[in-house]
Design an enzyme around this catalytic site. Structure first.
Site, mmCIF file in Angstrom:
data_model
loop_
_atom_site.group_PDB
_atom_site.id
_atom_site.type_symbol
_atom_site.label_atom_id
_atom_site.label_comp_id
_atom_site.label_asym_id
_atom_site.label_seq_id
_atom_site.Cartn_x
_atom_site.Cartn_y
_atom_site.Cartn_z
ATOM 1 N N ASP A 154 -3.896 -4.447 -3.501
ATOM 2 C CA ASP A 154 -3.448 -3.889 -2.225
ATOM 3 C C ASP A 154 -4.190 -2.577 -2.000
ATOM 4 O O ASP A 154 -3.937 -1.576 -2.675
ATOM 5 C CB ASP A 154 -1.930 -3.664 -2.271
ATOM 6 C CG ASP A 154 -1.393 -3.032 -0.991
ATOM 7 O OD1 ASP A 154 -2.174 -2.781 -0.059
ATOM 8 O OD2 ASP A 154 -0.168 -2.781 -0.936
ATOM 9 N N LYS B 20 -4.047 2.390 9.059
ATOM 10 C CA LYS B 20 -4.017 3.514 8.123
ATOM 11 C C LYS B 20 -5.382 4.194 8.000
ATOM 12 O O LYS B 20 -5.511 5.200 7.314
ATOM 13 C CB LYS B 20 -3.533 3.041 6.749
ATOM 14 C CG LYS B 20 -2.097 2.508 6.760
ATOM 15 C CD LYS B 20 -1.656 2.087 5.377
ATOM 16 C CE LYS B 20 -0.325 1.326 5.408
ATOM 17 N NZ LYS B 20 0.810 2.139 5.827
ATOM 18 N N GLN C 146 -3.595 1.879 0.832
ATOM 19 C CA GLN C 146 -3.611 3.331 0.671
ATOM 20 C C GLN C 146 -4.915 3.849 0.066
ATOM 21 O O GLN C 146 -5.099 5.064 -0.016
ATOM 22 C CB GLN C 146 -2.426 3.778 -0.195
ATOM 23 C CG GLN C 146 -1.067 3.492 0.399
ATOM 24 C CD GLN C 146 -0.760 4.331 1.628
ATOM 25 O OE1 GLN C 146 -1.315 5.398 1.827
ATOM 26 N NE2 GLN C 146 0.149 3.846 2.470
ATOM 27 N N HIS D 44 4.415 -1.551 -3.103
ATOM 28 C CA HIS D 44 5.026 -1.688 -1.784
ATOM 29 C C HIS D 44 5.667 -3.072 -1.727
ATOM 30 O O HIS D 44 5.185 -4.022 -2.337
ATOM 31 C CB HIS D 44 3.937 -1.551 -0.726
ATOM 32 C CG HIS D 44 4.427 -1.466 0.682
ATOM 33 N ND1 HIS D 44 4.844 -2.571 1.387
ATOM 34 C CD2 HIS D 44 4.563 -0.408 1.523
ATOM 35 C CE1 HIS D 44 5.200 -2.201 2.608
ATOM 36 N NE2 HIS D 44 5.047 -0.892 2.712
ATOM 37 N N CYS E 230 9.475 1.662 1.341
ATOM 38 C CA CYS E 230 9.237 0.240 1.036
ATOM 39 C C CYS E 230 8.834 0.062 -0.422
ATOM 40 O O CYS E 230 7.954 -0.756 -0.746
ATOM 41 C CB CYS E 230 8.183 -0.350 1.965
ATOM 42 S SG CYS E 230 8.661 -0.345 3.701
#
Length: 406
Positions: free
Chosen positions: A195, A221, A198, A118, A361
Site C-alpha cells: 500500500d 494524496k 502514504q 489502514h 482507519c
C-alpha cells in the site's frame, strides 16, 4: 525551502478569521492551479468516451486516457500495461484481495498483514480468509514502532502466501522495510502487496526496484483530484488473475453463453473511465517532478524535524512511533495528556489549523497501542515553517482552553 503556497488557491482562504494552516494532507492534499487547469482544459477540448468511438474527438480522448496511464506508470517505475486505473488505493487493494486472493488462496494458506495497516489493506484480507479458509496472521512493531527483521523471520513461513503491508504507515509515518519483506516473502513463494498511499506523495517509489508483486496508490494524496488512483501488478500475475468487475470495455467478446476478457490492464477497468481524474493525476505527477524529489525530500524532512523538535518541548504530548525525523515521512500522530483528540482538533480549528483526530482507519493499531484515538498532523510540499510554528503555538493553548493549565 520550497515556496509553492501561491500555486494552491484554497490556501489563500481564511478559516475562523485567520489564514488556513492545512495539516491533514495524509487524508487528502489540496490541488495546485496546474492540476485544476489541466482538468478544465481536458473537458473544454478533448472530452469523449475513450475506446468507444472512431471520430476524432473520441480518438483524442483515448490518447489522453492511455497517455495518462503511461505517465502514471512511469512515475512509479512500472510499464504502462502493468498499471490499472482505480478510484483510489482502497479499490486497488480490494481488487487484489478479491481477484487474486479469492482465486489463488486455500485452506491452510496464511495471509500476513501488518497490524498498523489502514483498514483498506486489512479488512479485505479478513474477508478473503473467511471465504477461502486461509489463516490471517499479524506482524507487530517493536516499542519504537518499527517492524523488525526478527519479527519477519518469526512470522513468514512456508505457509505464507500473501504479505500485505503499507510502505509508510498512515499513523506512525515510518517507512516499512520493504526490501527485507520482499526477500523473505519471495523466498517462500509468497506475493507482496504494498500500500503506497502514504509513500508515493513523499518519497520516490520504484515498484520494479522494490520487486513487489502488487502496489496501490491514490491520486488525491499527491495533489491530484479525488476518484483516481492506480494498481500496479506484475504482468504475469495480471495475466492469470481474473477480473473483479464485469461490463463494458473489459471484454474481448461476449456471446449469449460465454465471454472472454480483454488483456490486462483493460480487463480490470469495467465501464467508462474517469479520464478527467486521470488527466489531473498526470498533471500532479508532472508538478511534483517539476519541483524535484531532492527539494521535496529536503523541504518535508525539515518541516518534520521542526515539528518533532517543538513537540519534544511539550511534556504533556505523547508522540507515537520513533521520533527520528529522517525515518518519518509526512505524518506525526500524538495525544495531549487529559484531552480527547477530537477536542484537540476542535481547539486547533478555532485558530485556523486543520488536523485530523480519530482512529485513522487503523483500529487494530489503536488497540495495539492501547489508545482509542489520536491526533495527527500531516505535511505536504506547500506547508511552511510558519505553518509549523502556528501549529505548535495553537497546541500550547489546548490544555489551557480545557482548564488544565499550561
Amino acid at each position: 525551502m520550497i515556496d509553492v503556497r501561491g500555486d494552491f488557491p484554497i490556501l489563500n482562504t481564511r478559516e475562523n478569521g485567520t489564514r488556513l494552516v492545512y495539516l491533514d494532507n495524509g487524508a487528502t492534499t489540496q490541488k495546485p492551479n496546474q492540476v485544476l487547469d489541466a482538468i478544465r482544459d481536458y473537458y473544454l477540448r478533448d472530452n469523449a468516451n475513450p475506446h468507444r468511438g472512431v471520430y476524432d474527438l473520441a480518438q483524442r480522448a483515448t490518447d489522453v486516457h492511455e497517455g495518462s496511464r503511461a505517465r502514471a506508470a512511469k512515475f512509479i517505475g512500472a510499464a504502462a500495461d502493468e498499471l490499472i486505473f482505480t478510484q483510489n488505493s482502497s479499490e486497488a487493494l480490494n481488487l487484489v484481495a478479491y481477484s487474486y486472493g479469492r482465486n489463488f488462496l486455500h485452506a491452510g494458506d496464511e495471509i500476513l498483514v501488518y497490524v498498523a495497516e489502514h483498514h483498506s489493506n486489512l479488512v479485505p484480507w479478513q474477508r478473503v480468509a473467511e471465504q477461502t479458509g486461509a489463516t490471517l496472521k499479524y506482524l507487530y512493531p517493536d516499542g519504537s514502532g518499527r517492524l523488525t527483521e526478527a519479527e519477519l523471520e518469526r512470522k513468514i513461513s512456508s505457509n505464507t502466501k500473501v504479505v500485505a503491508v503499507a510502505h509508510v504507515s498512515n499513523v506512525l509515518g515510518l517507512v516499512t522495510p520493504v526490501e527485507a519483506i520482499v526477500e523473505k516473502a519471495h523466498r517462500v513463494g509468497a506475493v507482496v502487496v504494498l500500500d503506497c498511499a502514504q509513500s508515493v506523495p513523499h518519497i520516490p517509489v520504484d515498484v520494479k526496484a522494490l520487486n513487489v508483486d502488487f502496489a496501490a496508490f491514490s491520486g488525491h494524496k499527491l495533489y491530484a483530484p479525488m476518484g483516481i488512483g492506480g494498481l500496479y501488478g506484475k504482468k504475469e500475475l495480471l495475466e492469470k488473475t481474473p477480473p473483479f468487475l464485469s461490463g463494458g470495455d473489459m471484454i474481448a467478446y461476449v456471446h449469449e453463453d460465454r465471454a472472454a476478457w480483454a488483456e490486462a490492464p483493460r480487463k480490470f477497468e469495467a465501464g467508462t473511465r474517469n479520464v478527467g481524474g486521470e488527466v489531473g493525476l498526470a498533471a500532479a505527477m508532472d508538478y511534483m517532478e517539476s519541483l524535484g524529489w531532492e527539494s521535496i525530500l529536503a523541504h518535508e524532512d525539515a518541516l518534520m524535524e521542526q515539528a518533532l523538535d517543538g513537540l519534544k518541548g511539550l511534556p504533556w504530548v505523547t508522540v507515537y512511533g520513533s521520533g527520528a525525523p529522517g525515518e518519518r515521512k509526512g505524518v506525526i500522530s500524538f495525544n495531549v495528556q487529559d484531552v480527547h483528540p477530537h477536542d484537540v482538533a476542535t481547539i486547533l480549528d478555532a485558530e485556523g489549523v486543520a488536523i485530523r483526530a480519530g482512529h485513522h482507519c487503523a483500529q487494530p493499531l489503536m488497540e495495539y497501542l492501547n489508545i482509542g484515538a489520536c491526533a495527527r498532523a500531516s505535511f505536504a510540499v506547500y506547508n511552511t515553517a510558519d505553518d509549523v510554528e502556528i501549529f505548535l503555538s495553537a497546541l500550547k493553548n489546548v490544555r489551557r482552553w480545557m482548564g488544565l493549565g499550561s
